[in-house]
Design an enzyme around this catalytic site. Structure first.
Site, PDB file in Angstrom:
ATOM      1  N   GLU A   1       0.828  -1.210   0.000  1.00 54.90           N
ATOM      2  CA  GLU A   1       0.000   0.000   0.000  1.00 54.90           C
ATOM      3  C   GLU A   1       0.861   1.258   0.000  1.00 54.90           C
ATOM      4  OE1 GLU A   1      -2.442   0.671   3.484  1.00 54.90           O
ATOM      5  OE2 GLU A   1      -3.539   2.276   2.512  1.00 54.90           O
TER       6      GLU A   1
ATOM      7  N   LYS B   1      -2.677  -1.914  -2.941  1.00 49.44           N
ATOM      8  CA  LYS B   1      -3.704  -1.056  -2.345  1.00 49.44           C
ATOM      9  C   LYS B   1      -3.346   0.379  -2.683  1.00 49.44           C
ATOM     10  CE  LYS B   1      -6.185  -0.028   1.915  1.00 49.44           C
ATOM     11  NZ  LYS B   1      -6.783  -0.612   3.105  1.00 49.44           N
TER      12      LYS B   1
END
Ligand code: 13P
Length: 334
Positions: A178, A220
């Site tokens: 992420e 992400k």
């Protein structure tokens, strides 16, 4: 396809998505306080239990990212460990394994994520003790005009994401990588797209350099959007077009799925933008699964309804399910 590639596909297949319930105790307390709710370990336990023991969430959630504090918590009126409760209803438990951020010495306005020290052992322990199926590491990228992010911040964060991802796969778990590009700032949607593209390209290179299996890795990401302080509110169609353009430039088709953080958008905005992205993704026949992995945008209605009071738990759970219904429909473009 390896087992963990299969898990990565399962986690990212809409209409289900991944609930990010992994705020650190400090962030969770800050969140509770912002709703006028008492803080501290007992209230955090109550909050997690309220969300995770909501009957019916398995229709919308493929996985939940937990914080270490919650891994060791019992749910459902203190009868079952939280990861066991999730698994019993077919939801995969995951664990956030980074240890937060600190200012970079070379560029103190920017952040670098900590947590590589002793990571392998922690990962093996989580898997052995709690049967966690996946993991998350969050890097934070700041936009400031054309000056930030610096190349050093992008490269160093990408390197750490890749090192973490390699360790997670070696421990038999799917890594969520992420790199969160923050919405704060006055930048345009075009600058946001430029930065997200560059960051994701750098992360993909680092994954290759560190021998990470991309077919078993979930990305992400933020959506591309004008900065919050720009006073420009992008239409969902603009967000969708620029977001997919960035991904199509940067993310190869061997990545099975991309999941979105909400990043401080309000819950309806995050829902509407996801719907527009899912619609356009169908038209463009993009190669990856796309779905949600929200924290704030899933919790807001429920926290307002709860207010920290036991008697409000049923209403809060109803609000949580109502939001999950909307977001999960948006993930398939409806
Ligand atoms: P938000 O949806 O609140 O941005 O949180 C998602 C997340 O996992 C941030 O790391």
């Amino acid at each position: 396809m390896t087992d963990i590639s299969e898990t990565a596909r399962t986690l990212t297949t809409p209409p289900k998505g991944v609930f990010a319930a992994d705020e650190s105790p400090k962030s969770a307390d800050k969140r509770l306080a912002s709703y006028g709710i008492k803080t501290g370990i007992e209230m955090r336990y109550k909050e997690r239990d309220m969300f995770l023991s909501t009957p019916g969430i398995e229709a919308y959630l493929s996985g939940v990212i937990l914080h270490e504090e919650t891994l060791n918590q019992t749910c459902a009126l203190e009868t079952v460990p939280c990861p066991t409760l999730l698994l019993s209803s077919g939801i995969l438990p995951g664990i956030k394994v980074d240890q937060g951020t600190e200012p970079m010495s070379e560029s103190p306005k920017e952040l670098i994520t900590k947590g590589l020290l002793g990571l392998s052992k922690r990962l093996h322990d989580y898997k052995a003790t709690h049967n966690t199926a996946f993991t998350k590491w969050r890097a934070v990228i700041t936009i400031e005009g054309n000056v930030l992010p610096s190349a050093t911040a992008i490269v160093e964060n990408a390197k750490r994401l890749a090192m973490y991802a390699r360790c997670a796969q070696e421990a038999g778990m799917v890594p969520i990588v992420e790199p969160e590009v923050l919405y704060t700032g006055t930048h345009s949607i075009f600058r946001s797209k430029e930065v997200i593209t560059e960051v994701l390209q750098t992360v993909m290179r680092a994954l290759d350099e560190h021998g990470v299996d991309k077919t078993a890795t979930i990305v992400k990401s933020s959506m591309t959007m004008s900065g919050k302080d720009s006073r420009r509110v992008d239409t969902p169609e603009e967000v969708a077009a620029h977001t997919l353009e960035a991904f199509l430039h940067a993310v190869p088709q061997d990545i099975p799925g991309i999941i979105f953080l909400s990043g401080g958008q309000d819950d309806d905005q995050a829902t509407d933008n996801l719907r527009a992205i899912a619609k356009l993704a169908k038209e463009k026949n993009v190669p990856w699964n796309l779905t949600f992995s929200y924290s704030r945008a899933l919790q807001d209605d429920a926290l307002k309804a709860w207010g920290g009071k036991d008697e409000n738990v049923p209403a809060a759970r109803e609000a949580f399910l109502a939001r999950l219904t909307k977001v999960s429909a948006a993930a398939v473009g409806t």
